[in-house]
Design a protein around this motif. Structure first.
Motif, mmCIF file in Angstrom:
data_model
loop_
_atom_site.group_PDB
_atom_site.id
_atom_site.type_symbol
_atom_site.label_atom_id
_atom_site.label_comp_id
_atom_site.label_asym_id
_atom_site.label_seq_id
_atom_site.Cartn_x
_atom_site.Cartn_y
_atom_site.Cartn_z
ATOM 1 N N ALA A 169 11.200 3.427 -10.732
ATOM 2 C CA ALA A 169 10.771 3.540 -9.333
ATOM 3 C C ALA A 169 11.995 3.335 -8.456
ATOM 4 O O ALA A 169 12.764 2.401 -8.673
ATOM 5 C CB ALA A 169 9.723 2.477 -9.024
ATOM 6 N N ALA A 170 12.191 4.235 -7.484
ATOM 7 C CA ALA A 170 13.376 4.087 -6.629
ATOM 8 C C ALA A 170 13.077 4.550 -5.207
ATOM 9 O O ALA A 170 13.220 5.727 -4.888
ATOM 10 C CB ALA A 170 14.571 4.848 -7.202
ATOM 11 N N PRO A 171 12.658 3.618 -4.369
ATOM 12 C CA PRO A 171 12.577 3.917 -2.935
ATOM 13 C C PRO A 171 13.993 3.926 -2.370
ATOM 14 O O PRO A 171 14.928 3.480 -3.038
ATOM 15 C CB PRO A 171 11.777 2.734 -2.390
ATOM 16 N N PHE A 208 0.823 -1.214 0.000
ATOM 17 C CA PHE A 208 0.000 0.000 0.000
ATOM 18 C C PHE A 208 0.854 1.260 0.000
ATOM 19 O O PHE A 208 0.331 2.363 -0.068
ATOM 20 C CB PHE A 208 -0.985 0.012 1.186
ATOM 21 N N ASN A 209 2.180 1.114 0.076
ATOM 22 C CA ASN A 209 3.060 2.281 0.131
ATOM 23 C C ASN A 209 3.677 2.538 -1.248
ATOM 24 O O ASN A 209 4.595 1.830 -1.659
ATOM 25 C CB ASN A 209 4.144 2.043 1.186
ATOM 26 N N PRO A 210 3.184 3.557 -1.968
ATOM 27 C CA PRO A 210 3.604 3.745 -3.359
ATOM 28 C C PRO A 210 5.043 4.237 -3.483
ATOM 29 O O PRO A 210 5.654 4.678 -2.519
ATOM 30 C CB PRO A 210 2.624 4.810 -3.858
ATOM 31 N N LEU A 211 5.560 4.178 -4.714
ATOM 32 C CA LEU A 211 6.970 4.470 -4.991
ATOM 33 C C LEU A 211 7.104 5.778 -5.765
ATOM 34 O O LEU A 211 6.151 6.227 -6.410
ATOM 35 C CB LEU A 211 7.557 3.328 -5.823
ATOM 36 N N ILE A 212 8.278 6.371 -5.709
ATOM 37 C CA ILE A 212 8.553 7.584 -6.482
ATOM 38 C C ILE A 212 9.088 7.174 -7.861
ATOM 39 O O ILE A 212 10.035 6.382 -7.949
ATOM 40 C CB ILE A 212 9.596 8.478 -5.780
ATOM 41 N N ALA A 213 8.484 7.711 -8.922
ATOM 42 C CA ALA A 213 8.993 7.484 -10.277
ATOM 43 C C ALA A 213 10.078 8.522 -10.547
ATOM 44 O O ALA A 213 9.840 9.726 -10.454
ATOM 45 C CB ALA A 213 7.865 7.616 -11.288
ATOM 46 N N LEU A 230 2.817 19.658 2.437
ATOM 47 C CA LEU A 230 4.097 18.997 2.690
ATOM 48 C C LEU A 230 3.828 17.599 3.226
ATOM 49 O O LEU A 230 3.304 17.440 4.320
ATOM 50 C CB LEU A 230 4.878 19.821 3.722
ATOM 51 N N LEU A 231 4.175 16.576 2.432
ATOM 52 C CA LEU A 231 3.969 15.202 2.888
ATOM 53 C C LEU A 231 5.193 14.681 3.630
ATOM 54 O O LEU A 231 5.077 13.802 4.473
ATOM 55 C CB LEU A 231 3.660 14.283 1.705
ATOM 56 N N ARG A 232 6.364 15.210 3.294
ATOM 57 C CA ARG A 232 7.592 14.791 3.988
ATOM 58 C C ARG A 232 8.618 15.911 3.867
ATOM 59 O O ARG A 232 8.946 16.313 2.754
ATOM 60 C CB ARG A 232 8.155 13.511 3.349
ATOM 61 N N SER A 249 -2.862 9.183 -8.147
ATOM 62 C CA SER A 249 -1.758 10.150 -8.208
ATOM 63 C C SER A 249 -0.444 9.415 -8.468
ATOM 64 O O SER A 249 -0.366 8.187 -8.394
ATOM 65 C CB SER A 249 -1.669 10.912 -6.887
ATOM 66 N N VAL A 250 0.590 10.215 -8.771
ATOM 67 C CA VAL A 250 1.923 9.629 -8.970
ATOM 68 C C VAL A 250 2.960 10.581 -8.386
ATOM 69 O O VAL A 250 2.825 11.803 -8.496
ATOM 70 C CB VAL A 250 2.192 9.323 -10.468
ATOM 71 N N ALA A 251 3.949 10.015 -7.705
ATOM 72 C CA ALA A 251 5.061 10.803 -7.147
ATOM 73 C C ALA A 251 6.204 10.781 -8.154
ATOM 74 O O ALA A 251 6.573 9.720 -8.653
ATOM 75 C CB ALA A 251 5.505 10.205 -5.817
#
Ligand code: TXA
Ligand code: MG
Length: 334
Positions: A147-149, A67-72, A200-202, A124-126
Motif C-alpha cells: 500500500a502506498a499513498p 475511511f480513505n482506502p489505499l492503492i495496492a 474517472l475517480l481522479r 473493491s481494491v485499487a
C-alpha cells in the motif's frame, strides 16, 4: 478516524538506490516497516498491504482517516490479477497503460491478500503497477502488494522529491529511498472498473483523452456525491486537499499587491511581482507544469506573501489533473 495525535518520533533511515539499499527497503517493508520510495508520479509511503498492523501505522503516520482506502502497488500485471477481478475492459486498460500512472479500482479477488483495513472495508481494491525501476525493484523484493499513498501528511501538498517527504514525515517513518525528483509530478489517474462502466475517480498522469481513444468512447459519468466522505466510489475525494498554508485562487487574470503568482506561460499578468512569482512552465508546456506543480506550491508557500494567485491553465491532457489539484488547493478548508 483522523488521528491528530503526533506519531512517535524515531530516526528515519536514508537509503540510496544501490542493490543493497533496495534489498533493505524490500526487507523492511516485508517486516511491517514504513518505507517511502519514489514512483514516476509522486513519492509513495509504503507499507505491507497484507499486514493490518503495518497499515494501521501507515494511517497514523499520515494522519489519514481510516475511511480513505489505499492503492495496492504490485510489480506486474500477473500480481495484479491475484489481487483483483479484471473485466475485459479493465484488462485492456491494464495492458495499455501498465506499468504506468494509472490506478484501476476493481472488485477485490476472493483470494486477495490486501487486508480490509487497507481497502477501508470496501469490496473493491485499487491497484497500480508503477513505471519506475526503483519502485518495481522494491516491490519485487517485498514480494507482496504494498500500500502506498502519497508520502505527505494527509491534506498537505504531495511530495515530488525526497526532501518534501522528510519535511512532512521525518522521524515518523522508518526509511526513505531517495531516487531523485519524480518525472511526472502529479498522481496516477484513477479509474473505477466495477461493472460495465469506466468512471474517472481522479484525473492524473494518463490523460482522459488517451483513455477515451483506447476505449473508443467517452468515460462514463460518476453518479455519486463526490465530496461525501462516505461515498463508496470516491472516498478520498474530499474537497479540500493538496493544500498549501496560504489561500489560493485559480484563473487569476491579475495579481493583487502581496500575492504570490503561480504562473503558467508568459507574459506574466498585470501586477505580478517577479520576486514573488514562480512559473510552472514559461513555455506553457503542461507536462513541465505537472512536474513542477508540487515543488512550486511548496516553494511559493514559503515566500513573504499574503495569498497565492494561479494564472489560467488549460484543462486538456495532464492539464485536467493540474486544474483538479489547484481547485482542491483553492477549496475552503475543512
Ligand atoms: O500516483 C499515485 O497514485 C500515488 C503513488 C504513490 O502511487 N499514490 C496516491 O495514493 O496518490 P493516495 O492514497 O494519495 O491516493 C489514493 C486515492 C485516494 O483518493 C483513495 O480514496 C482512492 O485512491 N482509492 C483507493 N482505493 C479505492 C477504492 N477501492 N475505491 C475508490 N477509491 C479508492
Ligand atoms: Mg495523496
Amino acid at each position: 478516524m483522523p488521528t491528530d495525535r503526533s506519531p512517535p518520533v524515531h530516526p528515519t533511515r536514508r537509503l540510496g538506490t544501490t542493490a543493497a539499499a533496495i534489498a533493505e527497503a524490500g526487507a523492511l517493508l516485508a517486516s511491517g516497516k514504513l518505507v517511502a520510495f519514489p514512483t514516476e508520479t509522486v513519492y509513495g509511503l509504503g507499507a505491507d498491504a497484507t499486514d493490518p498492523a503495518a497499515i494501521a501505522r501507515l494511517y497514523q503516520a499520515k494522519g489519514r482517516p481510516h475511511f480513505n482506502p489505499l492503492i495496492a502497488h504490485v510489480a506486474s500485471i500477473e500480481a495484479a490479477h491475484a489481487t483483483g477481478i479484471f473485466s475485459e475492459t479493465a484488462q485492456r486498460l491494464a495492458r495499455a497503460f501498465w506499468p504506468g500512472p494509472l490506478t484501476l479500482v476493481v472488485p477485490a479477488a476472493e483470494t486477495s491478500a490486501v487486508c480490509e483495513l487497507a481497502r477501508a472495508g470496501l469490496p473493491s481494491v485499487a491497484i497500480r503497477v508503477p513505471d519506475h525501476p526503483v519502485a518495481v525493484s522494491i516491490l519485487r523484493r517485498a514480494g507482496r502488494p504494498i500500500a502506498a499513498p502519497s508520502a505527505n501528511r494527509s491534506g498537505h501538498v504531495s511530495p515530488s522529491m525526497a526532501e518534501h517527504v522528510l519535511a512532512d514525515l521525518d522521524g515518523t517513518i522508518d526509511a526513505i529511498v531517495d531516487g531523485g525528483a519524480a518525472a511526472i509530478g502529479v498522481e496516477s489517474t484513477i479509474l473505477a472498473c466495477l461493472d460495465d462502466t469506466v468512471t474517472l475517480l481522479r484525473p492524473g498522469g494518463i490523460s482522459r483523452e488517451r483513455i477515451e481513444t483506447l476505449l473508443g468512447r467517452k468515460l462514463d459519468e460518476l453518479h455519486v456525491a463526490v465530496d461525501a466522505a462516505d461515498a463508496p466510489l470516491a472516498p478520498g475525494r474530499l474537497a479540500s486537499h493538496y493544500a498549501p498554508r496560504h489561500a489560493l485562487r485559480l484563473d487569476a487574470q491579475n495579481i493583487y499587491p502581496g500575492e504570490g503568482c503561480l504562473a503558467f506561460g508568459l507574459p506574466l499578468p498585470p501586477g505580478a511581482d517577479a520576486g514573488l512569482t514562480l512559473n510552472l512552465s514559461e513555455t506553457a508546456n503542461l507536462a513541465e507544469a505537472a512536474t513542477n506543480l508540487y515543488r512550486h506550491l511548496r516553494k511559493i508557500d514559503e515566500l513573504p506573501i499574503v495569498a497565492i494567485a494561479a494564472t489560467p491553465i488549460p484543462g486538456t491532457g495532464i492539464g485536467e489533473a493540474i486544474r483538479d489539484r489547484l481547485s482542491r488547493a483553492a477549496a475552503p478548508r475543512t
